[in-house]
Enzyme design. Structure first.
Site, PDB file in Angstrom:
ATOM      1  N   SER A 199       0.999  -1.234   0.130  1.00 48.24           N
ATOM      2  CA  SER A 199       0.148  -0.095   0.050  1.00 48.24           C
ATOM      3  C   SER A 199       0.830   1.271  -0.081  1.00 48.24           C
ATOM      4  O   SER A 199       2.028   1.187   0.436  1.00 48.24           O
ATOM      5  CB  SER A 199      -0.729  -0.048   1.339  1.00 48.24           C
ATOM      6  OG  SER A 199      -1.669   1.167   1.320  1.00 48.24           O
TER       7      SER A 199
ATOM      8  N   TYR B   9      -1.915  -1.161  10.342  1.00 51.76           N
ATOM      9  CA  TYR B   9      -2.218  -1.585   9.142  1.00 51.76           C
ATOM     10  C   TYR B   9      -0.827  -0.858   8.284  1.00 51.76           C
ATOM     11  O   TYR B   9      -0.108  -1.785   7.430  1.00 51.76           O
ATOM     12  CB  TYR B   9      -3.339  -0.848   8.559  1.00 51.76           C
ATOM     13  CG  TYR B   9      -3.397  -1.290   6.981  1.00 51.76           C
ATOM     14  CD1 TYR B   9      -3.731  -2.375   6.417  1.00 51.76           C
ATOM     15  CD2 TYR B   9      -3.261  -0.085   6.126  1.00 51.76           C
ATOM     16  CE1 TYR B   9      -3.855  -2.769   4.935  1.00 51.76           C
ATOM     17  CE2 TYR B   9      -3.396  -0.469   4.830  1.00 51.76           C
ATOM     18  CZ  TYR B   9      -3.721  -1.580   4.364  1.00 51.76           C
ATOM     19  OH  TYR B   9      -3.911  -1.747   2.830  1.00 51.76           O
TER      20      TYR B   9
HETATM   21  N1  LIG Z   1      -8.863  -0.814  -1.148  1.00 51.83           N
HETATM   22  C1  LIG Z   1      -7.606  -0.164  -1.161  1.00 51.83           C
HETATM   23  O1  LIG Z   1      -7.992   1.058  -0.648  1.00 51.83           O
HETATM   24  C2  LIG Z   1      -6.242  -0.815  -0.831  1.00 51.83           C
HETATM   25  C3  LIG Z   1      -5.210   0.309  -0.880  1.00 51.83           C
HETATM   26  C4  LIG Z   1      -3.849  -0.093  -0.593  1.00 51.83           C
HETATM   27  C5  LIG Z   1      -3.647  -1.746  -0.363  1.00 51.83           C
HETATM   28  N2  LIG Z   1      -4.909  -2.513  -0.587  1.00 51.83           N
HETATM   29  C6  LIG Z   1      -4.307  -3.774  -0.304  1.00 51.83           C
HETATM   30  O2  LIG Z   1      -5.121  -4.586  -1.339  1.00 51.83           O
HETATM   31  C7  LIG Z   1      -5.348  -6.029  -1.075  1.00 51.83           C
HETATM   32  C8  LIG Z   1      -6.953  -6.374  -1.543  1.00 51.83           C
HETATM   33  O3  LIG Z   1      -7.773  -5.374  -0.725  1.00 51.83           O
HETATM   34  P1  LIG Z   1      -9.130  -5.082  -1.281  1.00 51.83           P
HETATM   35  O4  LIG Z   1      -8.889  -3.420  -1.211  1.00 51.83           O
HETATM   36  O5  LIG Z   1      -9.327  -5.692  -2.692  1.00 51.83           O
HETATM   37  O6  LIG Z   1     -10.030  -5.464  -0.239  1.00 51.83           O
HETATM   38  P2  LIG Z   1     -11.288  -6.321  -0.088  1.00 51.83           P
HETATM   39  O7  LIG Z   1     -12.257  -6.206  -1.139  1.00 51.83           O
HETATM   40  O8  LIG Z   1     -11.884  -6.572   1.360  1.00 51.83           O
HETATM   41  O9  LIG Z   1     -10.467  -7.753  -0.388  1.00 51.83           O
HETATM   42  C9  LIG Z   1      -9.706  -8.493   0.392  1.00 51.83           C
HETATM   43  C10 LIG Z   1      -9.536  -9.937   0.291  1.00 51.83           C
HETATM   44  O10 LIG Z   1      -8.874 -10.811   1.231  1.00 51.83           O
HETATM   45  C11 LIG Z   1      -9.572 -11.915   1.455  1.00 51.83           C
HETATM   46  N3  LIG Z   1      -9.186 -12.474   2.864  1.00 51.83           N
HETATM   47  C12 LIG Z   1      -9.407 -11.663   4.065  1.00 51.83           C
HETATM   48  N4  LIG Z   1      -8.876 -12.206   5.125  1.00 51.83           N
HETATM   49  C13 LIG Z   1      -8.618 -13.595   4.450  1.00 51.83           C
HETATM   50  C14 LIG Z   1      -8.024 -14.590   5.414  1.00 51.83           C
HETATM   51  N5  LIG Z   1      -7.847 -14.844   6.660  1.00 51.83           N
HETATM   52  N6  LIG Z   1      -7.758 -15.770   4.291  1.00 51.83           N
HETATM   53  C15 LIG Z   1      -7.877 -15.706   2.904  1.00 51.83           C
HETATM   54  N7  LIG Z   1      -8.280 -14.470   2.546  1.00 51.83           N
HETATM   55  C16 LIG Z   1      -8.598 -13.372   3.250  1.00 51.83           C
HETATM   56  C17 LIG Z   1     -11.035 -11.655   1.427  1.00 51.83           C
HETATM   57  O11 LIG Z   1     -11.676 -12.769   1.021  1.00 51.83           O
HETATM   58  P3  LIG Z   1     -12.571 -13.800   2.285  1.00 51.83           P
HETATM   59  O12 LIG Z   1     -13.046 -12.897   2.998  1.00 51.83           O
HETATM   60  O13 LIG Z   1     -13.551 -14.293   1.298  1.00 51.83           O
HETATM   61  O14 LIG Z   1     -11.752 -14.614   2.863  1.00 51.83           O
HETATM   62  C18 LIG Z   1     -10.890 -10.522   0.083  1.00 51.83           C
HETATM   63  O15 LIG Z   1     -10.770 -11.595  -1.059  1.00 51.83           O
HETATM   64  C19 LIG Z   1      -5.097  -5.965   0.598  1.00 51.83           C
HETATM   65  O16 LIG Z   1      -3.947  -6.570   0.943  1.00 51.83           O
HETATM   66  C20 LIG Z   1      -5.007  -4.664   0.803  1.00 51.83           C
HETATM   67  O17 LIG Z   1      -4.277  -4.236   1.963  1.00 51.83           O
HETATM   68  C21 LIG Z   1      -5.982  -2.124  -0.656  1.00 51.83           C
END
Ligand SMILES: NC(=O)c1ccc[n+]([C@@H]2O[C@H](COP(=O)([O-])OP(=O)(O)OC[C@H]3O[C@@H](n4cnc5c(N)ncnc54)[C@H](OP(=O)(O)O)[C@@H]3O)[C@@H](O)[C@H]2O)c1
Length: 246
Positions: A129, A142
């Site tokens: 991130s 985080y």
């Molecule tokens: N969105 C943003 O603004 C942003 C910005 C910078 C970085 N990121 C990073 O991008 C990545 C993806 O996030 P996103 O934004 O796409 O959020 P999201 O829509 O909440 O997706 C998160 C994913 O992680 C999975 N997950 C969570 N806990 C888990 C566990 N214990 N075991 C297996 N899978 C798990 C969830 O699947 P299940 O719940 O089905 O397990 C879901 O598919 C993350 O690493 C986040 O930190 C996001």
């Protein structure tokens, strides 16, 4: 070509699955919500899609996943699963925070080690991130987990290059993206986020070009650059202000 994606049931991981299938990748998709993975598998009819339900916070399920993965040749190994918790650290539930550290750092580390020991060649992509580059009050732990992801990925990539191992370790540093992240983090995201399709398109371009750190979007690239010149106390104050608005 086969890509492995954790956290494929939602947001960035889900979109990566669709866009990589378009680029002729077969897929291995991992998440806890199996029905969501089934839906994605149904929609991707032109590629081989393997779906695995696994809670990456559970060491036994992680070991079982490693056993399954040994049967496949993987070219693109994407550690995407992760979550954050927004709030004053004094109030955030410590067990939730520990779970976050276990998922964002420990399981990502274990998966990366598995990948470097079992892939013969290819790329590992760790989703970090932009928060990795700034201490972020109200998103403190985080942001710190993501600093680990970025620094570990860069150092590991350098080691592998020195050892002439044909595996690259790239990291991605997105700014705010419209996904379920905000809901899981416990905030109503008022800040405008980048569209997930656009973000993933830029990510894939970066992966193809072997960018060591991929920052999707011009504004976020500029912000990352400017951060080098701003005094830390200003960074802390504006990061606090932004998180406080959520
Ligand atoms: N969105 C943003 O603004 C942003 C910005 C910078 C970085 N990121 C990073 O991008 C990545 C993806 O996030 P996103 O934004 O796409 O959020 P999201 O829509 O909440 O997706 C998160 C994913 O992680 C999975 N997950 C969570 N806990 C888990 C566990 N214990 N075991 C297996 N899978 C798990 C969830 O699947 P299940 O719940 O089905 O397990 C879901 O598919 C993350 O690493 C986040 O930190 C996001």
């Amino acid at each position: 070509m086969r890509a492995f994606i954790t956290g494929a049931s939602s947001g960035i991981g889900r979109e990566l699955a669709f866009q990589l299938a378009e680029l002729n990748y077969d897929l291995i998709l991992v998440a806890r919500r199996y029905e969501r993975l089934e839906e994605i598998k149904k929609q991707i009819t032109n590629r081989d899609v393997i779906i695995i339900q696994s809670d990456l916070n559970d060491p036994d399920q992680l070991s079982a996943l490693f056993k399954q993965l040994k049967s496949y040749e993987i070219d693109l190994f994407i550690n995407n699963a992760g979550f954050g918790k927004v709030g004053d650290s004094i109030e955030i539930d410590t067990s939730q925070e520990i779970k976050m550290i276990e998922l964002n750092i420990i399981s990502l580390h274990a998966l990366t080690k598995f990948a470097i020991q079992h892939m013969h060649k290819g790329k590992i992509v760790n989703i970090s991130s932009l928060a990795a580059y700034l201490p972020t009050p109200k998103l403190a732990s985080y942001a710190a987990t993501k600093s680990y992801v970025t620094n570990y990925s860069m150092a590991l990539d350098y080691e592998l290059k020195k050892l002439k191992v044909p595996i690259k370790v790239l990291s991605v540093a997105p700014g705010p993206i419209k996904t379920e992240f905000g809901k899981v983090a416990g905030v109503n995201q008022k800040m405008k986020g980048m569209d997930v399709k656009k973000c993933v398109k830029k990510m894939i371009k970066g992966i193809e070009n072997n960018k060591k750190v991929i920052v999707p979007g011009f504004k976020m690239k500029l912000l990352k650059f400017i951060l080098h010149f701003i005094p830390r106390r200003w960074v802390l104050a504006s990061a606090y202000k932004i998180q406080n608005k959520k």
